[in-house]
Design an enzyme around this catalytic site. Structure first.
Site, PDB file in Angstrom:
ATOM      1  N   ASP A 124       0.237   4.969 -81.170  1.00 40.71           N
ATOM      2  CA  ASP A 124      -0.126   5.054 -79.755  1.00 40.71           C
ATOM      3  C   ASP A 124      -0.481   3.663 -79.242  1.00 40.71           C
ATOM      4  OD1 ASP A 124      -0.444   6.632 -77.428  1.00 40.71           O
ATOM      5  OD2 ASP A 124      -2.611   6.450 -77.627  1.00 40.71           O
ATOM      6  N   TYR A 126      -1.414   0.945 -75.732  1.00 39.59           N
ATOM      7  CA  TYR A 126      -2.447   0.758 -74.706  1.00 39.59           C
ATOM      8  C   TYR A 126      -1.811  -0.192 -73.687  1.00 39.59           C
ATOM      9  CZ  TYR A 126      -7.340  -0.422 -73.259  1.00 39.59           C
ATOM     10  OH  TYR A 126      -8.533  -0.599 -72.593  1.00 39.59           O
ATOM     11  N   HIS A 131      -4.868   0.941 -66.398  1.00 41.87           N
ATOM     12  CA  HIS A 131      -5.745   1.677 -67.321  1.00 41.87           C
ATOM     13  C   HIS A 131      -6.592   0.702 -68.135  1.00 41.87           C
ATOM     14  CE1 HIS A 131      -7.105   4.616 -70.279  1.00 41.87           C
ATOM     15  NE2 HIS A 131      -6.617   3.857 -71.243  1.00 41.87           N
ATOM     16  N   ARG A 140     -16.796  -3.359 -70.801  1.00 43.82           N
ATOM     17  CA  ARG A 140     -17.198  -4.752 -71.061  1.00 43.82           C
ATOM     18  C   ARG A 140     -17.501  -5.553 -69.793  1.00 43.82           C
ATOM     19  NH1 ARG A 140     -13.106  -3.581 -74.609  1.00 43.82           N
ATOM     20  NH2 ARG A 140     -11.587  -4.199 -73.051  1.00 43.82           N
ATOM     21  N   GLU A 197      -5.207  11.845 -71.904  1.00 44.21           N
ATOM     22  CA  GLU A 197      -4.542  10.590 -71.548  1.00 44.21           C
ATOM     23  C   GLU A 197      -3.109  10.950 -71.189  1.00 44.21           C
ATOM     24  OE1 GLU A 197      -5.126   7.527 -74.538  1.00 44.21           O
ATOM     25  OE2 GLU A 197      -7.093   7.078 -73.676  1.00 44.21           O
ATOM     26  N   GLU A 199       0.520  10.214 -70.822  1.00 47.24           N
ATOM     27  CA  GLU A 199       1.412   9.210 -71.414  1.00 47.24           C
ATOM     28  C   GLU A 199       2.837   9.751 -71.497  1.00 47.24           C
ATOM     29  OE1 GLU A 199       0.010   7.379 -75.007  1.00 47.24           O
ATOM     30  OE2 GLU A 199      -2.104   7.776 -74.553  1.00 47.24           O
ATOM     31  N   ASP A 229      -2.528  12.472 -74.983  1.00 44.31           N
ATOM     32  CA  ASP A 229      -3.323  11.958 -76.103  1.00 44.31           C
ATOM     33  C   ASP A 229      -4.780  12.352 -75.858  1.00 44.31           C
ATOM     34  OD1 ASP A 229      -4.296  10.451 -78.228  1.00 44.31           O
ATOM     35  OD2 ASP A 229      -4.303   8.580 -77.087  1.00 44.31           O
ATOM     36  N   ARG A 233     -14.233  10.621 -75.737  1.00 44.03           N
ATOM     37  CA  ARG A 233     -14.746   9.300 -75.336  1.00 44.03           C
ATOM     38  C   ARG A 233     -16.064   8.924 -76.003  1.00 44.03           C
ATOM     39  NH1 ARG A 233     -10.033   7.406 -73.897  1.00 44.03           N
ATOM     40  NH2 ARG A 233      -9.106   8.568 -72.167  1.00 44.03           N
ATOM     41  N   GLN A 236     -15.322   7.937 -79.475  1.00 44.79           N
ATOM     42  CA  GLN A 236     -14.604   6.653 -79.400  1.00 44.79           C
ATOM     43  C   GLN A 236     -15.561   5.480 -79.170  1.00 44.79           C
ATOM     44  OE1 GLN A 236     -11.599   6.728 -76.334  1.00 44.79           O
ATOM     45  NE2 GLN A 236     -10.785   4.706 -76.827  1.00 44.79           N
ATOM     46  N   TYR A 240     -15.271   2.675 -82.198  1.00 49.68           N
ATOM     47  CA  TYR A 240     -14.041   1.907 -81.991  1.00 49.68           C
ATOM     48  C   TYR A 240     -14.070   0.450 -82.448  1.00 49.68           C
ATOM     49  CZ  TYR A 240     -15.090  -0.862 -77.738  1.00 49.68           C
ATOM     50  OH  TYR A 240     -15.571  -1.776 -76.837  1.00 49.68           O
ATOM     51  N   LYS A 249      -9.301  10.223 -81.612  1.00 52.34           N
ATOM     52  CA  LYS A 249      -7.911  10.508 -81.251  1.00 52.34           C
ATOM     53  C   LYS A 249      -7.260  11.450 -82.250  1.00 52.34           C
ATOM     54  CE  LYS A 249      -7.758   7.174 -78.024  1.00 52.34           C
ATOM     55  NZ  LYS A 249      -7.259   7.330 -76.658  1.00 52.34           N
ATOM     56  N   THR A 253      -2.591  15.629 -80.284  1.00 50.65           N
ATOM     57  CA  THR A 253      -1.774  14.995 -79.251  1.00 50.65           C
ATOM     58  C   THR A 253      -0.700  16.018 -78.904  1.00 50.65           C
ATOM     59  OG1 THR A 253      -2.164  12.770 -80.088  1.00 50.65           O
ATOM     60  CG2 THR A 253      -0.190  13.092 -78.752  1.00 50.65           C
ATOM     61  N   THR A 345      -2.020   5.158 -71.754  1.00 47.93           N
ATOM     62  CA  THR A 345      -2.331   5.894 -70.527  1.00 47.93           C
ATOM     63  C   THR A 345      -1.709   5.210 -69.318  1.00 47.93           C
ATOM     64  OG1 THR A 345      -4.403   6.493 -71.546  1.00 47.93           O
ATOM     65  CG2 THR A 345      -4.219   6.903 -69.189  1.00 47.93           C
ATOM     66  N   GLU A 359     -11.327   7.470 -66.219  1.00 51.50           N
ATOM     67  CA  GLU A 359     -11.123   6.611 -65.047  1.00 51.50           C
ATOM     68  C   GLU A 359     -11.381   7.368 -63.748  1.00 51.50           C
ATOM     69  OE1 GLU A 359      -7.325   4.083 -65.686  1.00 51.50           O
ATOM     70  OE2 GLU A 359      -7.281   5.735 -67.104  1.00 51.50           O
TER      71      GLU A 359
END
Ligand code: MN
Length: 411
Positions: A124, A126, A131, A140, A197, A199, A229, A233, A236, A240, A249, A253, A345, A359
């Site tokens: 998968d 990104y 996104h 961040r 997600e 996708e 997916d 969260r 994650q 992560y 994850k 899926t 995503t 989001e």
């Protein structure tokens, strides 16, 4: 502009069907005790295994007798072209074999759709810029939203083929290690921030043993599916760093039941967006390798009608599947027939076009309202999530069928 091809199957000649003669997507269906390969046409599925048994489809060797499309992929792209040409001839208006073909049609409403192929590996990515900016801003801050590598390489992680399920499969809310900002220690509990997600999935139909170019990668792709997916969260956020997502994850899926071939999507190719930096030679665009595919997500709480909450397009991606695949092989990784690559995503620039609840609700801080008046930040038990996509032609569309799943309470 490509026009609609007409079939003697009249429901395939409607402007609104997802499955006109131009599409001919590949799936696996069961009816009674039989499970076999089928091709969607209008409101029907064509039993291509039966036509091969009768000699109406002859590919030089039996390729349609297992309940998966891997043998066809494995036979190579000349066979892909040959099969598509045969199917168009058999199903066209004025087909010489109309009677025999009609006898092999089953109403879609009366069959069950199963996994269309055996997933050998799953990766998968990104690769949606909006996104990545949205999620990076939340995690961040706006200053560090895009990691410094993001504009140079399609970031991905190796997932699990065993987690891929077909549309319609119920999903259980996962439990995992969670640690909220005020907790001193983590706890093991059901996820409270379970998400989708939106996708696209690209299916690798040709193997490779060494590095491939972007052009070779494009030739290796057999077709595309819609892919959800599912992502926890809260699991994650805790797990992560530094190796990326793992159990967040791993629940499931979901893919759409129909593989839309690269051949059917050919008229809808489009360019990747403007580049902030020139890509290194092994990743450079060599032609239009994205596709103009409208995508949407609906949510239906238990007993309620569905509300549309996302509308976006696959052309929002920063990297094409061919670029992702070329990158995937760049350190020598072998690829296998049945490898599935998730796009990442797909979010547009506007709020309505964000392809995840993370989001849409901005990290849970801005719950959004459904048509029923209920609000959501993340998925609640018994919500049914449905992803759909289609490419719009002048008087036809190319669809993938629904990619749907209901969330059940944690076990
Ligand atoms: Mn993903």
């Amino acid at each position: 502009m490509t026009k609609r091809l007409n079939s003697f199957v009249t429901s395939a000649n409607s402007r609104d069907t997802e499955f006109p003669l131009n599409n001919l997507p590949y799936g696996v269906f069961s009816q009674g005790d039989h499970t076999r390969c089928g091709v969607a046409i209008g409101d029907f599925v064509l039993d291509v295994a039966a036509l091969e048994n009768q000699g109406l489809i002859d590919l030089g060797q039996p390729l349609l007798q297992s309940a998966a499309w891997n043998p066809v992929m494995d036979a190579g792209s000349d066979i892909w072209d040959q099969l598509r040409a045969l199917l168009i001839a058999l199903l066209s208006e004025g087909s010489a074999d109309q009677g025999a073909v009609e006898a092999a049609l089953y109403p879609l409403a009366e069959v069950q759709l199963l996994m269309p192929f055996t997933v050998t590996e799953f990766t998968d990515f990104y690769a949606g810029k909006n996104h990545a900016i949205n999620v990076g801003t939340m995690f961040r801050g706006a200053e560090n939203a895009l990691p410094p590598n993001w504009l140079h390489i399609p970031i991905g992680y190796n997932g699990r083929a065993s987690s891929v399920v077909v549309s319609g499969t119920d999903i259980y809310r996962p439990s995992g290690q969670l640690k909220g900002p005020d907790d001193t220690l983590p706890k093991f509990a059901p996820s409270k921030r379970f998400d989708i997600e939106l996708e696209m999935g690209a299916i690798v139909g040709r193997p490779s043993s060494d590095r491939v170019s972007v052009d070779q990668a494009d030739e290796m792709i057999f077709g595309y599916v819609i892919l959800n997916d599912w992502s926890a969260r809260d699991i994650q956020a805790w797990e992560y760093q530094p190796l990326g997502p793992f159990q967040s994850k791993a629940t499931a899926t979901t893919i759409s039941p129909w593989i839309v071939t690269k051949a059917a999507l050919e008229p809808f190719r489009c360019e990747t967006p403007e580049r902030d930096f020139e890509l290194l030679p092994h990743l450079k665009d060599t032609g239009p390798m994205l596709y103009d595919i409208d995508l949407s997500v609906t949510i239906a709480p238990k007993g309620s009608d569905a509300s549309e909450v996302v509308r976006t397009n696959y052309k929002e991606m920063y990297y094409s599947a061919a670029q992702q695949l070329a990158h995937h092989t760049s350190a020598g990784c072998a690829m296998r027939v049945g490898d599935l690559l998730g796009s990442g995503t797909i979010s547009g620039a506007t709020k309505e076009s964000r392809g995840s609840f993370l989001e849409l609700s901005w990290g849970g801080n801005e719950p959004f309202t459904l048509d029923t008046g209920e609000t959501r930040s993340f998925i609640e038990d018994f919500d049914t999530l449905t992803l759909q996509g289609f490419a719009q032609g002048s008087d036809f569309k190319i669809g993938f069928g629904e990619c749907t799943g209901m969330l059940l309470p944690a076990k």
